[in-house]
Each structure stands twice: as structure tokens, then as C-alpha cells.
Design an enzyme around this catalytic site. Sequence first.
Site, short mmCIF file in Angstrom:
data_model
loop_
_atom_site.label_atom_id
_atom_site.label_comp_id
_atom_site.label_asym_id
_atom_site.label_seq_id
_atom_site.Cartn_x
_atom_site.Cartn_y
_atom_site.Cartn_z
N GLU A 160 0.78 -1.23 0.00
CA GLU A 160 0.00 0.00 0.00
C GLU A 160 0.82 1.30 0.00
O GLU A 160 0.78 2.09 0.95
CB GLU A 160 -0.96 0.01 1.19
CG GLU A 160 -1.98 -1.10 1.16
CD GLU A 160 -2.95 -1.07 2.33
OE1 GLU A 160 -4.03 -1.67 2.20
OE2 GLU A 160 -2.63 -0.44 3.36
N GLU A 369 -6.04 -8.49 0.24
CA GLU A 369 -6.76 -8.22 1.48
C GLU A 369 -8.20 -7.87 1.16
O GLU A 369 -8.47 -7.13 0.21
CB GLU A 369 -6.17 -7.03 2.26
CG GLU A 369 -4.82 -7.26 2.89
CD GLU A 369 -4.32 -6.03 3.66
OE1 GLU A 369 -5.16 -5.20 4.10
OE2 GLU A 369 -3.10 -5.90 3.82
#
Length: 469
Positions: A160, A369
Site C-alpha cells: 500500500e 486483502e
Amino acid sequence: MAKFLWGSATAAYQCEGGWKEGGKGMSNWETFCHSEKNVVNPVTGDVASDHYHRYEEDIRMLSEGGQNAYRFSIAWTRIIPKGVGERSREGIEFYHRILDTCKKYKVEPLVTLYHYDLPQGLFEKGGWENRDTVQAYIEYAKVCFEEFGDKVKLWATVNEPNYETICCYGRGNYPPNVQDLSRRWKAMYHLLLASAGAVSAYKDMKGKGQIGIVSDSYSIEALKDTPEYKEAIYMADLFYNRCVNEVSVNGVYSQGFIDKLKSDGFDLSYMLEEDKETFIKGKVDYLGINAYDRTLVKPYSGGETVMTANNTGDGKTKNETIIKGWFALDEDPYTEKNAWGCELYPKAVYNLLMQLKEIYPHTPIIITENGLGYYDKLEDGCVHDEYRVEFLKSYLEWIKKAIDDGCDVRGYFVWSTMDLYSWINGYKKRYGLVYVDYDNDNNRIPKDSYYWYKQYILSEGEKFNAKIQ
């Protein structure tokens, strides 16, 4: 990857604990959590889920739950305690034990090299704003490839780059706790250069697996279909998605993104001409996507940049984002949200996947995720998290539809394997398929969602496998 990956995920600082064990060095998160800046939810990851001592139990439970894959991250500070220099055999052997345990239980490891926890020494020298960190990371990655390459066939470079830099330099709730978008863009550039350098090194070392990046990506949507709202969607797509995905997949930055940074007057002198070759050589084999909710936007209508986050779940702080000259966040009053303001809108993952299929048609995707944070309750030895079951089920239905409609999705990982430290949110915001009883020796208690996921994989898993033969 011959089979669809069904798994769940963790990250080192969030679950391991053992912060002073095994020769581990200090990271920016240990330092932050023990500082006076840690005021929102003033707890630490010193023990966390105690995965450092209970990894075999966790991997065994994961396998018994029907999962065939485990995504976890390596703590840089366990491999090279100071970030540069001597490596730690004790730390390296710890991850060998984890990987051997994965093999024992027939679980495919997907290993993330960096998930927010930067060695403190590098952090003090500017962290990702300092170009030296790029080379330090590449050297660390090479050690991991050398040590674990025969046991790991799926690597992720960085977790991320968008969200980390938003929190570090936009909201200012992650270290270094500042609000300065010029520093965000510089840190993100170096994160992505480091990722490309690691991919390039892996290929030079004749790595036999696949290597990608993990990008939190969003379906950018609006409540109105006007030119102004469409422009806001475009700007938000640059700000959240294309700033990471374009250079990772295509090896070249989106020109629209670069033009916008220049028109805003940002200093881009750190973007060197010689880096272009690294980005081209460092194109990823797959794109990992962390998919949680959509981003609803409206046109920018004035005011300075503001980014605040609800990290308490008590309703006192609202999620608000205004990016001066770009866009502002909007809110749909009719959709359900959790206590932290996350919109429960499963169709967002379908919209996102179809957008990615159109933009990057030849790049496989792994959902690295997807999950729901909630105030779970342990009652009579059970956790009845039907809200999480419904959330995961709805997302998987839309993912299946995206696969049926031609999107090349290779795997799905629930966040998270067990309850863990949720960064600045602390411990009350739980994501795990397994409940961790922090007050009673960190005992593990499978939730209803754990059993549901096992049954779903058994009954529906083959329908996903058929698409990737």
C-alpha cells in the site's frame, strides 16, 4: 499458480510481538508506539497476537480452516536489525521456521517484503523521503531472495504505497505524523522506485516465482453524472490508484498524474532520468489488490487540503478529505457503514476489478486483502460475527462475477488470519477469522466466519479454480 489461492493475511508488526526477541532491531512503529505522539489509541505492538511464539498454531488453524495460502510480511528489522549492514541469523531462521511450517501444513506462502515497519535508523535519516532508503531496501530484498527463494514462489514488494503515504503525510496519523503532500509524493516515488528495484533484482537473480506489489485500490464513483463529477472521479483516480498502479504495471508514470503535480507546483527534482530504466525493468508479474470499500467523490469547491480519519470508532472524528484543486470526498447517506465510517458496498469490488481489467488487461490480480473491522464480542466461548460472514460472502459473489466476466483473478485473502494490532486503531477494531483473547494468554477462538470460510472454500472453491486453468 495452478490453483486458486484461498487464504488470509497478516503483517509482521501487527501480529508478531516479540519486539525485543531474536536480535530484532527497532522500527519506526516501535518508536512511535512508545512515544508521546501515540495518543489516539495509546497501545503498542510489543506482544500483539504473539504470533512470534504461536505461528505454528496459527498456520495449523489456517490450514484446518480449508485455506491453502498465507500472506504474511517479513520484518526488515529481524533480517537486518539496523536496516543496513549485518544480517541476523536468528531473525532469518525465524522466517525459515514459518516457511517450513507452511510447507508442513501444505500452505502456499505469499511473502510481503515491506508492510509499513521501517528500520528506525533509516527513518531518522528521512525514511522514504531519503533516496538512500531505496538502495537499503533493495539490498534487504536481495538477502530475502537469497535466503528464502527456494521456499517462496510468490513475493510482494511493498504494501500500500498509497495508503501508507496518505497516513504518514496526509492525515498525519502514522509516523512521521505530518501533513504535507509534497513530502507524500516524494516518499511514494521512492517506495515505488524501491519496489521496481526489488523486482529487477529478483529477475536478475533468476527468481523462479512471481513478484508483484500490493496496492490499495478503489472504485472511484460519484452520486451525480455531470462533467464536474466526472472530472472529480478522474482526479481521485490519479490521486489514489494510477499514481501507484500505472508505473508498477506499465513501468511508466501516467502523464496526467505528472502534469497535475507540475501544475500544482510540486518540486519533482527527485524524479531522475536514470530511474526510468529501473521502472521499465521493474514491472510487476501480478497486481495485489487490497479491496475494502469504494471512494465516493465530488468536485473540489474551495478551501485548503484537509484529511482526517475516524480511528476511534466512537463517532467523534469524521472521515473527511478535501484535496485542494483535485476533489473532495462525498458520502452516500443511504449505505451501511461500520463504526469507523467504512462503507459496506460489496459491488465496489466488481466495479474495481472490471476497471483494472480494462486498463491492465494482461496483468493477473490477487485480492491480497478484503475484510471487515468490527467490535466483535466473545459470548459463551463463541464469536457470532454474522455481519462479517455477510460482508465476505457478498464480496466473493461480486469477485466471482468479475471472474466470469473475464477478469484474471488468481487468489483471495481475508484480512486477517487472526485478530491483531490494527495500527492507529489499536486492538478494539477486530478483523480476524480467529478471535484473540488478549486478556487470557492470547488464546485463539475460531469465529463463525472462520467456519463459514472453510465451508465456502469446500463448496464454491472449484468454481474459481476452473477459471485459471
